[in-house]
Motif scaffolding. Structure first.
Motif: not given
Length: 257
Positions: A211-216
């Motif tokens: 989730d954090a990777l895609v948001a970043t």
């Protein structure tokens, strides 16, 4: 200096972070309008934005990032063709790019992410630096366990974790980036292919880290749009137009002419 984050997430866990036991396998994602989809299933969005970050005309200062959850127990409905999946949207993050951020001192970064719920990895700030050939490189720094309601939004000093190191890869192409963890191990590869923005996840990871990777990734794409020559040209043209319309001297000059 930010603290490094081990590939097995030990540093994140030591300061109280919680990761789910579910490990997701590598996959290829792409951005289509306001949706992120898996290349293997182009009809089912995995993530959703409430605004098009690739549009120059986008004037939003905050964009919501949601995970689309499918096959949620209790949400299936009966139809003439059988049982249909009713997806549920889970609001995870706010992607932020405050107005005139480069001229302000009351905000911690020009581009950052805050958590809408405590179940995420925390708040993330995106730092930029000039790499070779005037290409921008990025570092995603994590303040674990922080949310949008915390003040300050970000930790300082050693409490910041290096979540992702994002470097341009000129050997592959102009719009390609290699995403590494703090140890230099690749976690993803980003490219633009036939006007389509792709993110290839090359390593298994928890749901929270994905989730954090895609948001970043989406925040980085927003940076490219907002910092483009076209966006800056339109901004200065709009400022000049506003100044002309509100300047009494300019108005008098127009009347005389």
């Amino acid at each position: 200096m930010p603290q490094t984050m081990d590939s097995d997430s030990d540093s994140f866990l030591k300061i109280g972070g919680k990761l789910s036991k579910d490990i997701l396998e590598p996959t290829v994602l792409f951005l289509s309008g306001q949706s992120v989809l898996a290349e293997s299933s182009t009809s089912t969005p995995l993530y959703q934005l409430n605004s098009d970050i690739r549009s120059i005309s986008n004037k939003d200062t905050s964009v919501t990032f949601e995970r689309v959850e499918h096959d949620v127990p209790g949400l299936a409905i009966e139809t003439d063709k059988g049982t249909a999946d009713t997806p549920r949207k889970q609001h995870l993050f706010y992607l932020a790019h405050p107005m005139n951020a480069q001229y302000r001192t009351d905000i911690p970064a020009k581009y950052y992410i805050t958590s809408a719920v405590p179940e995420t990895v925390g708040n993330i700030r995106l730092e930029t630096s000039e790499a070779r050939f005037q290409k921008t490189s990025f570092k995603a720094l994590l303040s674990a366990n922080k949310t949008a309601s915390d003040k300050p939004l970000f930790d300082e000093g050693k409490q910041q974790l290096l979540l992702f190191d994002i470097q341009p890869n000129w050997k592959v192409g102009r719009n390609c980036y290699r995403w590494n963890d703090s140890n230099g191990g690749q976690v993803a590869f980003e490219e633009k292919e036939d006007d389509r923005y792709k993110l290839s996840l090359t390593r298994s990871m928890s749901q929270e880290l994905r989730d954090a990777l895609v948001a970043t990734w989406l925040l980085r794409l927003w940076h490219d749009t907002a910092e483009s020559r076209q966006a800056k040209r339109e901004f200065f043209e709009s400022m000049a137009s506003t100044n002309e319309s509100t300047d009494p001297y300019m108005k008098r000059q127009c009347i005389v002419m």
